[in-house]
Design a protein around this motif. Sequence first.
Motif, PDB file in Angstrom:
ATOM      1  N   LEU A  17       0.227   4.213  12.733  1.00 26.99           N
ATOM      2  CA  LEU A  17       0.174   4.487  11.304  1.00 26.99           C
ATOM      3  C   LEU A  17      -0.046   5.976  11.079  1.00 26.99           C
ATOM      4  N   SER A  44       5.060   6.986  -0.803  1.00 25.27           N
ATOM      5  CA  SER A  44       4.745   5.757  -0.069  1.00 25.27           C
ATOM      6  C   SER A  44       5.064   4.497  -0.852  1.00 25.27           C
ATOM      7  N   ARG A  79      -0.380   4.866   4.770  1.00 23.47           N
ATOM      8  CA  ARG A  79       0.219   3.600   4.346  1.00 23.47           C
ATOM      9  C   ARG A  79       0.172   2.645   5.518  1.00 23.47           C
ATOM     10  N   GLU A  80      -0.246   1.433   5.228  1.00 21.41           N
ATOM     11  CA  GLU A  80      -0.334   0.373   6.237  1.00 21.41           C
ATOM     12  C   GLU A  80       0.383  -0.846   5.679  1.00 21.41           C
ATOM     13  N   ASP A  81       1.512  -1.177   6.268  1.00 19.63           N
ATOM     14  CA  ASP A  81       2.365  -2.254   5.765  1.00 19.63           C
ATOM     15  C   ASP A  81       2.711  -1.958   4.302  1.00 19.63           C
ATOM     16  N   SER A  82       2.370  -2.839   3.389  1.00 19.29           N
ATOM     17  CA  SER A  82       2.703  -2.630   1.972  1.00 19.29           C
ATOM     18  C   SER A  82       1.490  -2.165   1.167  1.00 19.29           C
ATOM     19  N   THR A  83       0.586  -1.457   1.825  1.00 16.64           N
ATOM     20  CA  THR A  83      -0.642  -1.004   1.169  1.00 16.64           C
ATOM     21  C   THR A  83      -0.858   0.482   1.431  1.00 16.64           C
ATOM     22  N   ARG A  85      -3.733   3.304   1.584  1.00 16.88           N
ATOM     23  CA  ARG A  85      -5.181   3.349   1.775  1.00 16.88           C
ATOM     24  C   ARG A  85      -5.661   4.796   1.750  1.00 16.88           C
ATOM     25  N   SER A 140      -7.912   0.744  -1.333  1.00 15.84           N
ATOM     26  CA  SER A 140      -6.524   0.410  -1.023  1.00 15.84           C
ATOM     27  C   SER A 140      -5.862  -0.198  -2.247  1.00 15.84           C
ATOM     28  N   ALA A 142      -2.011  -2.185  -3.153  1.00 17.84           N
ATOM     29  CA  ALA A 142      -0.736  -2.714  -2.670  1.00 17.84           C
ATOM     30  C   ALA A 142       0.419  -2.058  -3.417  1.00 17.84           C
TER      31      ALA A 142
END
Length: 161
Positions: A17, A44, A79-83, A85, A140, A142
């Motif tokens: 990430l 993002s 960004r982590e997956d669809s989130t 942070r 965070s 989404a």
Amino acid sequence: MAEEDPLAPNKVPPLGLPVLVAEAFDGAHVTGLRHAVASYAEESGLAGQRLDDFVLAVNELITNAVRHGGGRGWLRLWREDSTVRCEVSDTGEGIATDQLGNRTRPAPDTAGGRGLWLARQLSDDLVVLTGARGTTVRISTAVAPANQERADWPMPYGDLS
């Protein structure tokens, strides 16, 4: 050998990430950092009101770090997956337990005390680690799917009234 500051940002981002922003800041850098967060959060996938809410929440956290957390802090955004942070850390004396647990809206005639409350309202999730050596707050939000209209997107936070 000097003791490492446990609240300094991790030197290694979470595996796989990439960190979009990793910066130390003080009062002179709040505005520029807010603009950087807005740009990277938009790139993002955050947009519209969710982007505005996230940037305002981050601004409250960095302002709190400067005002109440020793005058400086560290910010990481990724960004982590669809989130998206963001983590803000400082070296202040920590947040009192009664303040941390209070989730009621501050009275309109009260000076201050809205930063953490507002960040909690404007993000999907907020986690606080605090103690005598400082505070770290991670929020965070989404990213709404591109094909989903804002009206269909649920508001994850409670009533702001």
